[in-house]
Design a protein around this motif. Structure first.
Motif, mmCIF file in Angstrom:
data_model
loop_
_atom_site.group_PDB
_atom_site.id
_atom_site.type_symbol
_atom_site.label_atom_id
_atom_site.label_comp_id
_atom_site.label_asym_id
_atom_site.label_seq_id
_atom_site.Cartn_x
_atom_site.Cartn_y
_atom_site.Cartn_z
ATOM 1 N N TYR A 168 -12.148 2.968 2.232
ATOM 2 C CA TYR A 168 -11.226 1.931 2.685
ATOM 3 C C TYR A 168 -9.801 2.479 2.638
ATOM 4 O O TYR A 168 -9.385 3.056 1.635
ATOM 5 C CB TYR A 168 -11.309 0.694 1.781
ATOM 6 C CG TYR A 168 -12.665 0.028 1.771
ATOM 7 C CD1 TYR A 168 -12.931 -1.079 2.574
ATOM 8 C CD2 TYR A 168 -13.681 0.503 0.944
ATOM 9 C CE1 TYR A 168 -14.170 -1.694 2.560
ATOM 10 C CE2 TYR A 168 -14.929 -0.099 0.919
ATOM 11 C CZ TYR A 168 -15.175 -1.191 1.731
ATOM 12 O OH TYR A 168 -16.408 -1.796 1.705
ATOM 13 N N VAL A 169 -9.082 2.287 3.722
ATOM 14 C CA VAL A 169 -7.659 2.612 3.793
ATOM 15 C C VAL A 169 -6.954 1.335 4.238
ATOM 16 O O VAL A 169 -6.668 1.137 5.418
ATOM 17 C CB VAL A 169 -7.382 3.774 4.780
ATOM 18 C CG1 VAL A 169 -5.889 4.143 4.736
ATOM 19 C CG2 VAL A 169 -8.240 4.990 4.435
ATOM 20 N N ARG A 203 -2.231 5.342 10.283
ATOM 21 C CA ARG A 203 -2.674 5.754 8.954
ATOM 22 C C ARG A 203 -4.166 5.532 8.736
ATOM 23 O O ARG A 203 -4.885 6.437 8.288
ATOM 24 C CB ARG A 203 -1.881 5.005 7.882
ATOM 25 C CG ARG A 203 -2.280 5.353 6.460
ATOM 26 C CD ARG A 203 -1.468 4.576 5.445
ATOM 27 N NE ARG A 203 -1.668 3.137 5.569
ATOM 28 C CZ ARG A 203 -1.037 2.228 4.818
ATOM 29 N NH1 ARG A 203 -0.165 2.612 3.903
ATOM 30 N NH2 ARG A 203 -1.279 0.936 4.984
ATOM 31 N N LYS A 204 -4.639 4.344 9.020
ATOM 32 C CA LYS A 204 -6.052 4.038 8.779
ATOM 33 C C LYS A 204 -6.954 5.016 9.529
ATOM 34 O O LYS A 204 -7.888 5.598 8.954
ATOM 35 C CB LYS A 204 -6.358 2.591 9.187
ATOM 36 C CG LYS A 204 -7.757 2.125 8.782
ATOM 37 C CD LYS A 204 -8.061 0.745 9.341
ATOM 38 C CE LYS A 204 -7.202 -0.323 8.708
ATOM 39 N NZ LYS A 204 -7.641 -0.645 7.313
ATOM 40 N N THR A 227 0.810 -1.223 0.000
ATOM 41 C CA THR A 227 0.000 0.000 0.000
ATOM 42 C C THR A 227 0.840 1.270 0.000
ATOM 43 O O THR A 227 0.294 2.370 0.032
ATOM 44 C CB THR A 227 -0.915 0.031 1.244
ATOM 45 O OG1 THR A 227 -0.102 -0.103 2.427
ATOM 46 C CG2 THR A 227 -1.924 -1.099 1.200
ATOM 47 N N VAL A 264 -5.589 12.831 0.650
ATOM 48 C CA VAL A 264 -6.824 12.126 1.001
ATOM 49 C C VAL A 264 -8.033 12.986 0.646
ATOM 50 O O VAL A 264 -9.000 12.512 0.034
ATOM 51 C CB VAL A 264 -6.829 11.774 2.504
ATOM 52 C CG1 VAL A 264 -8.190 11.227 2.922
ATOM 53 C CG2 VAL A 264 -5.730 10.769 2.816
ATOM 54 N N TYR A 307 -6.442 8.764 8.088
ATOM 55 C CA TYR A 307 -6.940 8.932 6.719
ATOM 56 C C TYR A 307 -8.459 8.797 6.664
ATOM 57 O O TYR A 307 -9.127 9.507 5.919
ATOM 58 C CB TYR A 307 -6.289 7.905 5.787
ATOM 59 C CG TYR A 307 -4.882 8.241 5.356
ATOM 60 C CD1 TYR A 307 -3.967 8.840 6.224
ATOM 61 C CD2 TYR A 307 -4.437 7.926 4.083
ATOM 62 C CE1 TYR A 307 -2.673 9.125 5.822
ATOM 63 C CE2 TYR A 307 -3.139 8.206 3.665
ATOM 64 C CZ TYR A 307 -2.258 8.803 4.546
ATOM 65 O OH TYR A 307 -0.986 9.086 4.153
ATOM 66 N N LEU A 334 -8.097 3.852 -0.953
ATOM 67 C CA LEU A 334 -6.944 4.746 -1.025
ATOM 68 C C LEU A 334 -5.661 3.956 -0.803
ATOM 69 O O LEU A 334 -5.581 3.112 0.102
ATOM 70 C CB LEU A 334 -7.058 5.851 0.029
ATOM 71 C CG LEU A 334 -8.289 6.753 -0.070
ATOM 72 C CD1 LEU A 334 -8.253 7.806 1.022
ATOM 73 C CD2 LEU A 334 -8.381 7.409 -1.444
ATOM 74 N N TYR A 335 -4.634 4.262 -1.611
ATOM 75 C CA TYR A 335 -3.351 3.550 -1.496
ATOM 76 C C TYR A 335 -2.218 4.434 -1.979
ATOM 77 O O TYR A 335 -2.413 5.620 -2.257
ATOM 78 C CB TYR A 335 -3.401 2.227 -2.261
ATOM 79 C CG TYR A 335 -3.723 2.301 -3.753
ATOM 80 C CD1 TYR A 335 -3.513 3.447 -4.511
ATOM 81 C CD2 TYR A 335 -4.231 1.185 -4.416
ATOM 82 C CE1 TYR A 335 -3.779 3.479 -5.858
ATOM 83 C CE2 TYR A 335 -4.512 1.211 -5.773
ATOM 84 C CZ TYR A 335 -4.272 2.365 -6.484
ATOM 85 O OH TYR A 335 -4.543 2.397 -7.829
ATOM 86 N N THR A 341 0.575 5.463 -0.282
ATOM 87 C CA THR A 341 0.733 6.505 0.725
ATOM 88 C C THR A 341 2.153 6.566 1.278
ATOM 89 O O THR A 341 2.980 5.681 1.043
ATOM 90 C CB THR A 341 -0.202 6.240 1.916
ATOM 91 O OG1 THR A 341 0.374 5.210 2.742
ATOM 92 C CG2 THR A 341 -1.577 5.791 1.450
ATOM 93 N N CYS A 358 -11.027 12.001 -2.067
ATOM 94 C CA CYS A 358 -12.383 11.829 -1.548
ATOM 95 C C CYS A 358 -13.359 12.816 -2.187
ATOM 96 O O CYS A 358 -14.509 12.460 -2.471
ATOM 97 C CB CYS A 358 -12.372 11.983 -0.031
ATOM 98 S SG CYS A 358 -11.605 10.577 0.823
#
Length: 266
Positions: free
Chosen positions: A256-257, A239-240, A8, A211, A243, A228-229, A231, A215
């Motif tokens: 989704y992260v 991060r999750k 990712t 981000v 983000y 999202l990827y 990063t 979005c």
């Protein structure tokens, strides 16, 4: 059908793997990009995916963090073919520059007895902008993202009930991609960093987005599910959470992260 993120991170990450993923439909696989080295073999193993069963691979562009892992897969495939331990054929798709680069590297670094399998059983297939192929029994259309940095392709894949999945590669949306992105049930889009940290990571100088940018785009074009990827990895442990918090301010669909090796049901 499910999607497994093998990696990712962006090009220079050290705490996660470079961005690449595998789409799986029952016992068939379609791999997109391969990261920057033989770590792709480890990631596949950790994900419980037998590399010998990955018969269709697409490389979006020739940057080393997307392409070099494919060289290792080519080596493994050709070596096992030579040893009569690999049944059938395999395909690697990409635009003409990607295919020429892979062919040149293979001819330089693989044994002659392995190179002989190129185009006999391991097919390097150059695709054009707007060209369609059938992969895993589904219609896949490849498209030029019109990068100003290096030639790069994305793709859109038909899902069931008229829905589609679209991958924009690792650069921000370009208006030339509108027909593919609009109305996508699933959209894969890069997000180099939080918008609140753009002054730290300088995504725009690197031809990337934040981000917030990704979005807002997904919300504008009616995307149902956004992944999202690609990063940075300086905030990997948070991060999750971070983000998702920024992204949900601008996108009302499913966000989704994913972490490396995370699987998403499509």
């Amino acid at each position: 059908m499910k999607l497994t993120m093998l990696g990712t991170g962006n090009a220079l990450v050290t705490d996660c793997y470079n961005t690449c993923f595998v789409l799986q439909d029952e016992d068939e696989y379609f791999m997109v990009d391969a990261g920057g080295g033989n770590g792709v073999l480890s990631q596949l193993k950790k994900a419980g995916i037998d590399w010998k069963e990955v018969r269709n691979i697409f490389i979006t562009h020739k940057h080393i963090d997307h392409l070099l892992g494919a060289v290792w897969l080519m080596r493994m495939i050709c070596q096992y073919m030579r040893q009569n331990q690999y049944e059938g054929e395999a395909n690697i798709y990409g635009h003409s520059e990607v295919i020429q680069t892979l062919r040149s590297i293979a001819e330089m670094v693989l044994q002659k007895s392995e190179v002989t399998y190129l185009n006999r059983r391991l097919h390097l297939i150059a695709v054009e902008d707007g060209e369609e192929k059938e992969i895993m029994g589904r219609r896949v259309k490849f498209f030029d993202i019109h990068s100003t940095k290096d030639k790069q392709f994305g793709f859109t894949m038909e899902l069931s009930k008229g829905k589609k999945l679209t991958c924009c590669g690792d650069e921000p949306y370009n208006i030339s991609e509108k027909e593919y992105v609009v109305g996508s049930c699933w959209l894969l889009h890069e997000a180099f960093c939080l918008h609140s940290q753009a002054d730290v990571f300088h995504p725009y100088e690197k031809h990337h987005s934040t981000v917030k940018d990704a979005c807002q785009l997904a919300q504008e074009f009616g995307v149902e599910n956004l992944i999202l990827y690609h990063t940075e990895d300086k905030s990997l442990h948070q991060r999750k959470k971070l983000y998702m918090a920024e992204g949900e301010t601008y996108f009302r669909g499913n966000l989704y992260v994913p972490d490396d090796l995370e699987t998403i049901l499509l």
